[in-house]
Design a protein around this motif. Sequence first.
Motif, mmCIF file in Angstrom:
data_model
loop_
_atom_site.group_PDB
_atom_site.id
_atom_site.type_symbol
_atom_site.label_atom_id
_atom_site.label_comp_id
_atom_site.label_asym_id
_atom_site.label_seq_id
_atom_site.Cartn_x
_atom_site.Cartn_y
_atom_site.Cartn_z
ATOM 1 N N LEU B 14 0.827 -1.207 0.000
ATOM 2 C CA LEU B 14 0.000 0.000 0.000
ATOM 3 C C LEU B 14 0.860 1.256 0.000
ATOM 4 N N LEU B 15 1.926 1.230 0.794
ATOM 5 C CA LEU B 15 2.798 2.410 0.886
ATOM 6 C C LEU B 15 3.612 2.623 -0.392
ATOM 7 N N PHE B 16 3.713 1.599 -1.199
ATOM 8 C CA PHE B 16 4.448 1.735 -2.464
ATOM 9 C C PHE B 16 3.818 2.820 -3.331
ATOM 10 N N HIS B 17 2.502 2.976 -3.198
ATOM 11 C CA HIS B 17 1.769 3.932 -4.040
ATOM 12 C C HIS B 17 1.575 5.290 -3.414
ATOM 13 N N GLU B 18 1.447 5.315 -2.092
ATOM 14 C CA GLU B 18 1.138 6.577 -1.422
ATOM 15 C C GLU B 18 1.487 6.489 0.047
ATOM 16 N N ASP B 19 1.799 7.629 0.618
ATOM 17 C CA ASP B 19 2.051 7.695 2.053
ATOM 18 C C ASP B 19 0.716 7.574 2.783
ATOM 19 N N LEU B 20 0.724 6.842 3.867
ATOM 20 C CA LEU B 20 -0.527 6.603 4.594
ATOM 21 C C LEU B 20 -0.301 6.551 6.095
ATOM 22 N N THR B 21 -1.378 6.774 6.845
ATOM 23 C CA THR B 21 -1.340 6.568 8.296
ATOM 24 C C THR B 21 -1.808 5.146 8.574
ATOM 25 N N GLY B 22 -1.618 4.691 9.800
ATOM 26 C CA GLY B 22 -2.080 3.362 10.180
ATOM 27 C C GLY B 22 -3.582 3.238 9.969
ATOM 28 N N TYR B 23 -4.272 4.283 10.294
ATOM 29 C CA TYR B 23 -5.726 4.301 10.146
ATOM 30 C C TYR B 23 -6.135 4.170 8.681
ATOM 31 N N ASP B 24 -5.459 4.916 7.823
ATOM 32 C CA ASP B 24 -5.698 4.814 6.371
ATOM 33 C C ASP B 24 -5.476 3.392 5.871
ATOM 34 N N ILE B 25 -4.391 2.794 6.345
ATOM 35 C CA ILE B 25 -4.023 1.444 5.922
ATOM 36 C C ILE B 25 -5.148 0.465 6.258
ATOM 37 N N LYS B 26 -5.666 0.616 7.474
ATOM 38 C CA LYS B 26 -6.783 -0.243 7.881
ATOM 39 C C LYS B 26 -7.962 -0.070 6.925
#
Lengths: 181, 181
Positions: B14-26
């Motif tokens: 997921l992070l390969f495409h965009e920066d995210l928070t843990g919450y976003d990842i969920k």
Amino acid sequence: MAREKKIDMVILGLLFHEDLTGYDIKKRIDGAISFFWKGSFGNIYPSLKDMQTRKLIQSSDTSVGGREKITYHITEEGKEALKEWLNEDLAINELRYETLLKLFFSGAGSRKTALHNIENFEKQIKTDLELLKVYCKNLENNMKNEDHLYYYLTVTFGIDSYEAYLKWCTKAKKMLRLEAR
Amino acid sequence: MAREKKIDMVILGLLFHEDLTGYDIKKRIDGAISFFWKGSFGNIYPSLKDMQTRKLIQSSDTSVGGREKITYHITEEGKEALKEWLNEDLAINELRYETLLKLFFSGAGSRKTALHNIENFEKQIKTDLELLKVYCKNLENNMKNEDHLYYYLTVTFGIDSYEAYLKWCTKAKKMLRLEAR
DNA sequence: ATCAGCATGTAAGGCGTTACATGATTCA
DNA sequence: TGAATCATGTAACGCCTTACATGCTGAT
């Protein structure tokens, strides 16, 4: 009605038909059941001990010569617990396919890698499908009781879905090869 | 090449495409991915911490006002680890369907129970299939990059197999109703 | 004002796998 | 005689889920 451990239900389900040792149970699970449920000695033996203290099963020493052997038998309480579980509406159906995970993230790799992963999957499914078809044929020649109908249905579930997987593999490979790169 | 925890790979993917928070990842995992892989805060947050110490990802404080917010970014090492995993041949594909387990052991219950369990399964699959079709339509209208092709393939896998499940349900119900009792 | 959603995290427990440990028997 | 199979079990570890704990923000 406490949520029962699933391995307990597998064991009760098997013991419903015949008395078995822990070793036998493992072998049964490694057959057709393994397509939708797994078990290991590491959880079978502790479960047997536990269910014995809970009086769902009974054991008898059936050692032959110096070889230790403990055969388990389901009790009326055990049969009740099994039926209760069958009548519960809740059923957890989980699929965890690492192949799909890899495919989903294949943008970080290459078409070649994606294709390769699909081909590996296809190979595995083809092998497993062959085995399922053997089970199916054996059942068709031996549909004598009610139980066999249920076994047959689970086996055809496997065959039908694996055949759908294989069709998808063909489509997917085609797309990966043809789509503009 | 140590066997990587799968949740790590999901996060790196997921992070390969965009920066995210843990919450976003969920939230991302709870979307289309959840059909073949699950995640919870209880394993996402620890994994983020762990991968940070292993330098696979970097964090930056992006708090807004009083609301704490940590955004993660993949490093070159992280990208390498992801690609390595994609290139590994080993993929563990597991299916654990309690519905099939119940069906297999339905000899201990009744036809009625077996039918009921299949109907529940059918209902669930129909609901999930609708959702998958929505994802599919969205993707078809928006096939702009390479990644979308991969998303599309995983979604069609779901659709194809769920449609096979539904056909099987129809067959199975018919057999349970017609076969001599 | 209150509730849903944003956001982070921990703790306990469940469940299972893998590897280990042990020993008997059967068959080539 | 040695390997495969029969047979039981434990220990360590891995991984994940559930529940809990906390607090901010935006919309109704």
